[in-house]
Every structure is written in structure tokens, then in C-alpha cells.
Scaffold this active site. Structure first.
Site, PDB file in Angstrom:
ATOM      1  N   CYS A   1     -19.898 -25.242  33.982  1.00  0.00           N
ATOM      2  CA  CYS A   1     -21.220 -25.188  33.348  1.00  0.00           C
ATOM      3  C   CYS A   1     -22.086 -24.069  33.892  1.00  0.00           C
ATOM      4  CB  CYS A   1     -21.887 -26.542  33.495  1.00  0.00           C
ATOM      5  SG  CYS A   1     -20.784 -27.832  32.891  1.00  0.00           S
TER       6      CYS A   1
ATOM      7  N   HIS B   1     -31.299 -26.822  35.586  1.00  0.00           N
ATOM      8  CA  HIS B   1     -29.985 -27.192  35.073  1.00  0.00           C
ATOM      9  C   HIS B   1     -29.974 -28.651  34.611  1.00  0.00           C
ATOM     10  CE1 HIS B   1     -25.661 -27.097  34.628  1.00  0.00           C
ATOM     11  NE2 HIS B   1     -25.552 -28.194  35.351  1.00  0.00           N
TER      12      HIS B   1
ATOM     13  N   GLU C   1     -31.330 -31.176  42.328  1.00  0.00           N
ATOM     14  CA  GLU C   1     -31.887 -29.851  42.035  1.00  0.00           C
ATOM     15  C   GLU C   1     -33.344 -29.702  42.521  1.00  0.00           C
ATOM     16  OE1 GLU C   1     -31.532 -28.786  37.933  1.00  0.00           O
ATOM     17  OE2 GLU C   1     -32.190 -26.724  38.263  1.00  0.00           O
TER      18      GLU C   1
ATOM     19  N   LYS D   1     -32.189 -29.372  28.360  1.00  0.00           N
ATOM     20  CA  LYS D   1     -31.064 -30.195  27.887  1.00  0.00           C
ATOM     21  C   LYS D   1     -31.547 -31.500  27.255  1.00  0.00           C
ATOM     22  CE  LYS D   1     -27.552 -28.166  30.910  1.00  0.00           C
ATOM     23  NZ  LYS D   1     -28.361 -27.278  31.789  1.00  0.00           N
TER      24      LYS D   1
ATOM     25  N   HIS E   1     -26.075 -30.734  26.627  1.00  0.00           N
ATOM     26  CA  HIS E   1     -25.439 -29.875  27.624  1.00  0.00           C
ATOM     27  C   HIS E   1     -24.415 -28.981  26.933  1.00  0.00           C
ATOM     28  CE1 HIS E   1     -23.987 -28.221  31.182  1.00  0.00           C
ATOM     29  NE2 HIS E   1     -23.685 -29.291  31.883  1.00  0.00           N
TER      30      HIS E   1
ATOM     31  N   PHE F   1     -19.125 -27.856  37.661  1.00  0.00           N
ATOM     32  CA  PHE F   1     -18.037 -28.563  38.334  1.00  0.00           C
ATOM     33  C   PHE F   1     -17.242 -27.541  39.149  1.00  0.00           C
ATOM     34  CE2 PHE F   1     -16.964 -32.535  35.517  1.00  0.00           C
ATOM     35  CZ  PHE F   1     -18.208 -33.065  35.795  1.00  0.00           C
TER      36      PHE F   1
END
Lengths: 79, 411
Positions: free
Chosen positions: B166, B306, B317, B335, B340, B399
């Protein structure tokens, strides 16, 4: 099936796969030089032609089919 | 400070669940609209998936691209091409304006051609080898979106495809920035593309317990920073930016949106899917980007987060932002609107961060009704916030522990 019918059927496949107008797919045209069809699209066209006309087009035969007329004649004599 | 090799943005393109271009996507964000809809029938029903929602494209790429071109492309390549052509047209670079050997392309994807892989597997199962398309490999390879855009533009300075889940879209922008800074190119077309709303990707994310199951209320399902968030909503789309060295852009009289002033990357070294719980790796990426940009922390007024709406990720975050920047930036998390977009998210969100800096306005975070008390920073909700911005940060994490932060400033 007449050669005209084969040509018409082949032209439909070429239009579907490569976007060449069916009317431009005439017997004197070279797939690569005139119709700008690449080797990947030729494989797709051959597979669809096999299904449509009930023929086998082995790779070594496919390499010899330079023009639309070559393909029509091959299909006519092997279907 | 010499400014002539600064990196400026001169063209934007996007196709997202909120709209078929940048303007419609930006308008939807400011208006607080959602791009999440029910997944009816198809594989979701066939396999009785517990997730029946997704953020699908607002405009089908096959409505935009010529038929024969579209059939030779995986969906992720289609969206890349659609967004890249918009961005290129927006930049207004005419024939001959850039030496093609000085034109680069960097486009990332998280997953690549998953739809092609599944479709072709169905064909070989049903009809054997001869049914498999000769275009299978160029359609499923993760460098496909970059390669097709590179071919379309005849770019010859280098075509690259970073893959970092991502963070891929943001990493592509970081790579483009480096190409321009190092002098390898004058212009780089860069961003991210993703289109993998498929059986196996959804099943995998479901099994990893990362997705929202709020099926009865799709538009409220993606809710970053909200105490009742229960996972992310899978989306699809692409965002592409045209980046140029500033002296090159000025010489050709380009319209400049703003600067990609700095980039920062890091890796967690912690876990394959979970972020380091203290957000140390994330804060190192943010701090590096700010340092590289040469801006004062006090001037970073906004962070485009994010935050994906997962219970674990969203609280990390803000810790990283506080450590790297301080308590003053106001946050937003787009998002909530578009879900996403995986490898495209960093690029689409880079575009909206840049527009926030240019226009002095931060879109609200959708569905944030009850802020998680562990998120100890101000998040914009309700109406867009007017705020004069000198600099803003955009974060993307993937990831694998990939962290990428970008700093945008005014032109």
C-alpha cells in the site's frame, strides 16, 4: 464453406482481436506489414480461427500464413 | 537556496471511486461523499464472503479507452493509462518539448494483474493451454501499468515499477523525485494503480481480519480514527502526477501546482503485516521527508494520513506524527470516502494533499463521529477546513513494513 465465407469469418476475428476494420481484411493483405498485427495477436487470431472453423493450426503452419489469403486457403483445405 | 533542481508538479490525473478525474474526486472529497457501494451477486455471493461492500470505480475504464486497447490490458493497466493520459494532457507538454531520453515513468502497484491471473486460470481449467491468452504475462506482471504508460509516452529515460504493497504509489513518487534530483530525467510521470476487487484478494484480506463487515451501511463502513471502525474497505483506481525539475518547467512556461519538496522512506523491521506499535519507523520516514524538504516543523500544518480504518493501524500513525512533527498539524483521512486503493492510494492522496496546499483547504474525514481517544491530534470533520498551508505531509504505509512520507509545499 466457401472461401468467401471463411474470409468473412476470419475478418470478424481480426476485427475483434486487433481492431482492424473487417472490410480491410482482404486476401492480398499481409497480417504484419499491412494490418499491423503483432505476433501475440496472431496467436489469439489462430486460436479463435481453430474454434470457429474446426481446424488445427500448429505453430509451424501459423508461421507460414503471411497473408489473409494464405490463412483462407489453409483453413479451406484443412477444415 | 538554489531552486532550479527543485521538483514541481505540473500535471494531475486520476480515476477513483469518487470520480473519473481529479476534479470530480476532489469535489467529492470536499463535499463528503462516499464511493463505497454494495457488492451484489458474483463471487461475493458465490463464496458467501462476509464482506459485501467495495469502493469501485465511478467511471469504467472501458468507457474511456478504445475497445481493442482495453482488451489487451489488465484493469490495473487500464486505470493507469486513463490517469496518465489525463495527467499528461493537464501538464500541457507538447511534442518535442521534452527529449524522450529525458522522460521517465515510475508507476507502482501493490498487487498487479490479479484479475488476469484468475481469469486465465479459469480458462486453462476449462479449455486447456490453447485457451490461455498470449497476453497473460504482460497483463499480470506488476510492472505492466508502468510499462504500458511508458510505451504510450515513448519514455526512454527509464520505466520503473516499485512494489511495496500500500506504499507503492507513494514510493513511485519518491523514486521519481530521486530521478529528477539525480539528473537522470527532466520529466517523470509517476503514481500508482490498483484494481483487484477479486475473489482471492478479498478472501485473503478477510482471512487476515482486516476488512470492514459493515455491509448494511456501505457509505458508513470506512471510518478512519472513529472508535467504531472495524476494518478497511477495498477500493480501486489510479493517481498519476507529472513531475518536473523546476528550471525545466519554468523554461517551458508550465503551470505549477506546487512542489514535491521532500521524501522520506523507512522500514519497520518489525512484522510482515502489523506496523511497529509505537510507529517508530513511520515517524522516521516523516522526519526524513521534512528534513529533506528543508521546511520547519512548525510550517507543516497538515498531514494527509494513511489511516485505513483498521482498529490497530489508525492509532499508530498519530503517535508517529506527534513524534516527528508535533501536536499542531490537523489531520484528514480520505479513505473514509474512497476506501483503500492499496498501491494507488499513495498517489491519489498525494494529489489531494497537493491540492490542499495549493488551495488552503483540507477535506473532512468522512464517518468520524466519535474520535478514538488514543488519537490525540485534531482531525478535520464535518466541513472542509480553510487553512493557509506552507507545507503538508502525505503518509503511506504498506504490508512488509514499508513507510513513505512526502512533503508538498507551495510553488
Amino acid at each position: 464453406m466457401s472461401n468467401e465465407d471463411i474470409q468473412k469469418g476470419l475478418a470478424e476475428i481480426v476485427e475483434e482481436v486487433a481492431g482492424v476494420e473487417a472490410a480491410d481484411v482482404t486476401v492480398d493483405k499481409s497480417f504484419v506489414d499491412d494490418l499491423d498485427i503483432d505476433s501475440l495477436s496472431m496467436v489469439e487470431i489462430a486460436v479463435q480461427a481453430e474454434d470457429k472453423f474446426g481446424v488445427k493450426i500448429p505453430d509451424d503452419e501459423l508461421a507460414n500464413l503471411k497473408t489473409v489469403g494464405d490463412a483462407v486457403n489453409y483453413i479451406a483445405s484443412n477444415a | 537556496m538554489t531552486s532550479n533542481n527543485d521538483v514541481v508538479v505540473t500535471g494531475l490525473g486520476a480515476t477513483t471511486p469518487l470520480g473519473g478525474d481529479v476534479a470530480s474526486t476532489w469535489d467529492a472529497l470536499l463535499a463528503g461523499r462516499s464511493g463505497v457501494t454494495p457488492l451484489v451477486g458474483g463471487f461475493a455471493e458465490r463464496f458467501d464472503l462476509p464482506v459485501r461492500i467495495a469502493a469501485r470505480l465511478a467511471v469504467e475504464p472501458t468507457e474511456v479507452l478504445p475497445r481493442v486497447e482495453a482488451r489487451r490490458l489488465d484493469r490495473c493497466e487500464q486505470v493507469a493509462l486513463v490517469a496518465a493520459r489525463q495527467a499528461w494532457a493537464d501538464a500541457g507538454i507538447g511534442d518535442g518539448d521534452v527529449d524522450l531520453e529525458r522522460l521517465g515513468v515510475v508507476i507502482g502497484t501493490g498487487i498487479g494483474g490479479a484479475m488476469t491471473l484468475l481469469d486465465q486460470d479459469d480458462l486453462i481449467e476449462a479449455g486447456g493451454l490453447r485457451k490461455v491468452s498470449p497476453l497473460t504475462v504482460p497483463m499480470l506482471m506488476p510492472n505492466g501499468p508502468a510499462a504500458h504508460v511508458g510505451l504510450d509516452l515513448k519514455a526512454r529515460a527509464g520505466v520503473h515499477a516499485p512494489v511495496s504493497a500500500c506504499a507503492s504509489g507513494a514510493e513511485a513518487l519518491a523514486w521519481a523525485w530521486r530521478m529528477l534530483k539525480s539528473g537522470e530525467a527532466d520529466v517523470v510521470v509517476a503514481g500508482g494503480a490498483e484494481a483487484c476487487i477479486t475473489t482471492i484478494t478479498m478472501a485473503g484480506f478477510i482471512q487476515a481480519r482486516t476488512m470492514s463487515t459493515r455491509n448494511d451501511d456501505p457509505e458508513r463502513a470506512s471510518r478512519p480514527f472513529d472508535v467504531n471502525r472495524d476494518g478497511f474497505v477495498l477500493g480501486e483506481g489510479a493517481g498519476i502526477l507529472v513531475l518536473e525539475r523546476e528550471d525545466f518547467a519554468r523554461a517551458r512556461g508550465a503551470r505549477i501546482y506546487g512542489k514535491l519538496a521532500g521524501i522520506g522512506t523507512s522500514s519497520d523491521g518489525h512484522h510482515i503485516t502489523a506496523a511497529d506499535p509505537e510507529g517508530i519507523g513511520q515517524s522516521r520516514a516523516i522526519a526524513k521527508a521534512i528534513q529533506v524538504a528543508g521546511v520547519d516543523k512548525a510550517d507543516v500544518g497538515h498531514v494527509n494520513c494513511h489511516a485505513t480504518s483498521t482498529p490497530v493501524g489508525d492509532v499508530i500513525e498519530p503517535l508517529a506524527v506527534r513524534r516527528a512533527v508535533g501536536d499542531h498539524p490537523v489531520l484528514t483521512a480520505p479513505k473514509g470516502n474512497h476506501g483503500h486503493l492499496l498501491g494507488a492510494s499513495g498517489a491519489v492522496e498525494a494529489i489531494t494533499t497537493l491540492l490542499s496546499v495549493r488551495d488552503g483547504i483540507v477535506p473532512p474525514t468522512l464517518n468520524l463521529d466519535d474520535q478514538d481517544p488514543r488519537v490525540q491530534l485534531e482531525v478535520v470533520t464535518g466541513e472542509p477546513r480553510k487553512i493557509d498551508l506552507i507545507a503538508a505531509v502525505n503518509n503511506s504505509f504498506g504490508f512488509g513494513g514499508h513507510n513513505v512520507s512526502l512533503v508538498f509545499t507551495q510553488a
